[in-house]
Design a protein around this motif. Structure first.
Motif, PDB file in Angstrom:
ATOM      1  N   ARG A  66       0.846  -1.208   0.000  1.00 42.41           N
ATOM      2  CA  ARG A  66       0.000   0.000   0.000  1.00 42.41           C
ATOM      3  C   ARG A  66       0.878   1.253   0.000  1.00 42.41           C
ATOM      4  NH1 ARG A  66      -3.020  -0.360   4.754  1.00 42.41           N
ATOM      5  NH2 ARG A  66      -4.385  -1.820   3.688  1.00 42.41           N
ATOM      6  N   GLU A  67       1.878   1.272   0.859  1.00 42.25           N
ATOM      7  CA  GLU A  67       2.764   2.437   0.940  1.00 42.25           C
ATOM      8  C   GLU A  67       3.527   2.659  -0.362  1.00 42.25           C
ATOM      9  OE1 GLU A  67       6.663   3.650   3.487  1.00 42.25           O
ATOM     10  OE2 GLU A  67       4.940   2.933   4.614  1.00 42.25           O
ATOM     11  N   ALA A  68       3.838   1.567  -1.076  1.00 43.46           N
ATOM     12  CA  ALA A  68       4.565   1.662  -2.343  1.00 43.46           C
ATOM     13  C   ALA A  68       3.625   1.892  -3.533  1.00 43.46           C
ATOM     14  CB  ALA A  68       5.376   0.396  -2.565  1.00 43.46           C
ATOM     15  N   HIS A  69       2.330   2.031  -3.266  1.00 46.87           N
ATOM     16  CA  HIS A  69       1.317   2.260  -4.299  1.00 46.87           C
ATOM     17  C   HIS A  69       1.249   1.134  -5.321  1.00 46.87           C
ATOM     18  CE1 HIS A  69       0.701   6.250  -2.670  1.00 46.87           C
ATOM     19  NE2 HIS A  69       2.009   6.414  -2.689  1.00 46.87           N
ATOM     20  N   VAL A  70       1.431  -0.106  -4.832  1.00 53.64           N
ATOM     21  CA  VAL A  70       1.224  -1.277  -5.673  1.00 53.64           C
ATOM     22  C   VAL A  70      -0.240  -1.680  -5.474  1.00 53.64           C
ATOM     23  CG1 VAL A  70       1.854  -3.688  -6.093  1.00 53.64           C
ATOM     24  CG2 VAL A  70       3.626  -2.020  -5.476  1.00 53.64           C
ATOM     25  N   ASN A  71      -1.022  -1.611  -6.533  1.00 57.69           N
ATOM     26  CA  ASN A  71      -2.444  -1.890  -6.444  1.00 57.69           C
ATOM     27  C   ASN A  71      -2.695  -3.399  -6.377  1.00 57.69           C
ATOM     28  OD1 ASN A  71      -5.219  -1.581  -6.468  1.00 57.69           O
ATOM     29  ND2 ASN A  71      -5.327  -1.510  -8.686  1.00 57.69           N
ATOM     30  N   VAL A  72      -3.168  -3.860  -5.232  1.00 56.66           N
ATOM     31  CA  VAL A  72      -3.500  -5.274  -5.044  1.00 56.66           C
ATOM     32  C   VAL A  72      -5.004  -5.420  -5.207  1.00 56.66           C
ATOM     33  CG1 VAL A  72      -3.470  -7.223  -3.436  1.00 56.66           C
ATOM     34  CG2 VAL A  72      -1.537  -5.635  -3.515  1.00 56.66           C
ATOM     35  N   ARG A  73      -5.414  -6.276  -6.133  1.00 57.62           N
ATOM     36  CA  ARG A  73      -6.852  -6.494  -6.367  1.00 57.62           C
ATOM     37  C   ARG A  73      -7.498  -7.245  -5.221  1.00 57.62           C
ATOM     38  NH1 ARG A  73      -6.964  -8.251 -12.728  1.00 57.62           N
ATOM     39  NH2 ARG A  73      -6.297  -6.232 -13.534  1.00 57.62           N
ATOM     40  N   ARG A  74      -6.780  -8.258  -4.731  1.00 58.36           N
ATOM     41  CA  ARG A  74      -7.301  -9.045  -3.606  1.00 58.36           C
ATOM     42  C   ARG A  74      -6.183  -9.945  -3.087  1.00 58.36           C
ATOM     43  NH1 ARG A  74      -9.058 -10.923  -8.181  1.00 58.36           N
ATOM     44  NH2 ARG A  74      -8.788 -13.086  -8.767  1.00 58.36           N
ATOM     45  N   TYR A  75      -6.413 -10.473  -1.899  1.00 60.55           N
ATOM     46  CA  TYR A  75      -5.527 -11.479  -1.303  1.00 60.55           C
ATOM     47  C   TYR A  75      -6.302 -12.786  -1.283  1.00 60.55           C
ATOM     48  CZ  TYR A  75      -2.549  -7.647   0.092  1.00 60.55           C
ATOM     49  OH  TYR A  75      -1.729  -6.549   0.072  1.00 60.55           O
ATOM     50  N   THR A  76      -5.654 -13.867  -1.669  1.00 59.92           N
ATOM     51  CA  THR A  76      -6.350 -15.143  -1.778  1.00 59.92           C
ATOM     52  C   THR A  76      -5.457 -16.300  -1.337  1.00 59.92           C
ATOM     53  OG1 THR A  76      -7.625 -16.544  -3.288  1.00 59.92           O
ATOM     54  CG2 THR A  76      -5.696 -15.460  -4.209  1.00 59.92           C
ATOM     55  N   LEU A  77      -6.110 -17.394  -1.026  1.00 57.85           N
ATOM     56  CA  LEU A  77      -5.391 -18.603  -0.631  1.00 57.85           C
ATOM     57  C   LEU A  77      -5.435 -19.691  -1.687  1.00 57.85           C
ATOM     58  CD1 LEU A  77      -6.633 -18.939   3.042  1.00 57.85           C
ATOM     59  CD2 LEU A  77      -4.338 -18.312   2.301  1.00 57.85           C
ATOM     60  N   ASP A  78      -6.545 -19.782  -2.432  1.00 56.05           N
ATOM     61  CA  ASP A  78      -6.745 -21.042  -3.139  1.00 56.05           C
ATOM     62  C   ASP A  78      -7.288 -20.986  -4.555  1.00 56.05           C
ATOM     63  OD1 ASP A  78      -9.267 -20.155  -2.614  1.00 56.05           O
ATOM     64  OD2 ASP A  78      -9.853 -21.866  -1.417  1.00 56.05           O
ATOM     65  N   GLU A  79      -7.713 -19.880  -5.078  1.00 60.31           N
ATOM     66  CA  GLU A  79      -8.457 -19.912  -6.326  1.00 60.31           C
ATOM     67  C   GLU A  79      -7.589 -20.092  -7.564  1.00 60.31           C
ATOM     68  OE1 GLU A  79      -9.402 -15.585  -7.881  1.00 60.31           O
ATOM     69  OE2 GLU A  79     -10.088 -15.898  -5.859  1.00 60.31           O
ATOM     70  N   TRP A  80      -6.307 -20.166  -7.412  1.00 63.57           N
ATOM     71  CA  TRP A  80      -5.436 -20.205  -8.577  1.00 63.57           C
ATOM     72  C   TRP A  80      -4.923 -21.597  -8.886  1.00 63.57           C
ATOM     73  CZ3 TRP A  80      -1.929 -15.621  -9.828  1.00 63.57           C
ATOM     74  CH2 TRP A  80      -2.666 -14.435  -9.766  1.00 63.57           C
TER      75      TRP A  80
END
Length: 83
Positions: A66-80
């Motif tokens: 967040r501080e580095a302005h990297v846009n994260v769409r979501r955090y996930t464990l398993d959908e990939w």
């Protein structure tokens, strides 16, 4: 060689390979290992890339990206299905 996520790993989903590379560099600067992974699935916005990291670091990773302005769409464990 494919990366196999384990239950103690999370993925920060980002929108592009460039964002994943930038996030990886920022996290490495904070001594947090993150591997770039690509989804086998196509999303509605194109290919999916993510940063695979230890789930125990989620709070740190969230704050650093967040501080580095990297846009994260979501955090996930398993959908990939990761390659």
């Amino acid at each position: 060689m494919p990366v196999t996520p384990k239950s103690n790993m999370m993925i920060a989903v980002v929108g592009s390979l460039t964002a994943a590379q930038r996030g990886q560099r920022v996290l490495l600067g904070a001594a947090i290992r993150a591997d770039i992974v690509k989804s086998d699935k196509q999303s509605e916005r194109g290919c999916g890339y993510g940063l695979l990291f230890a789930a125990s670091q989620q709070g740190n990773v969230t704050a650093i990206l967040r501080e580095a302005h990297v846009n994260v769409r979501r955090y996930t464990l398993d959908e990939w299905s990761i390659r």
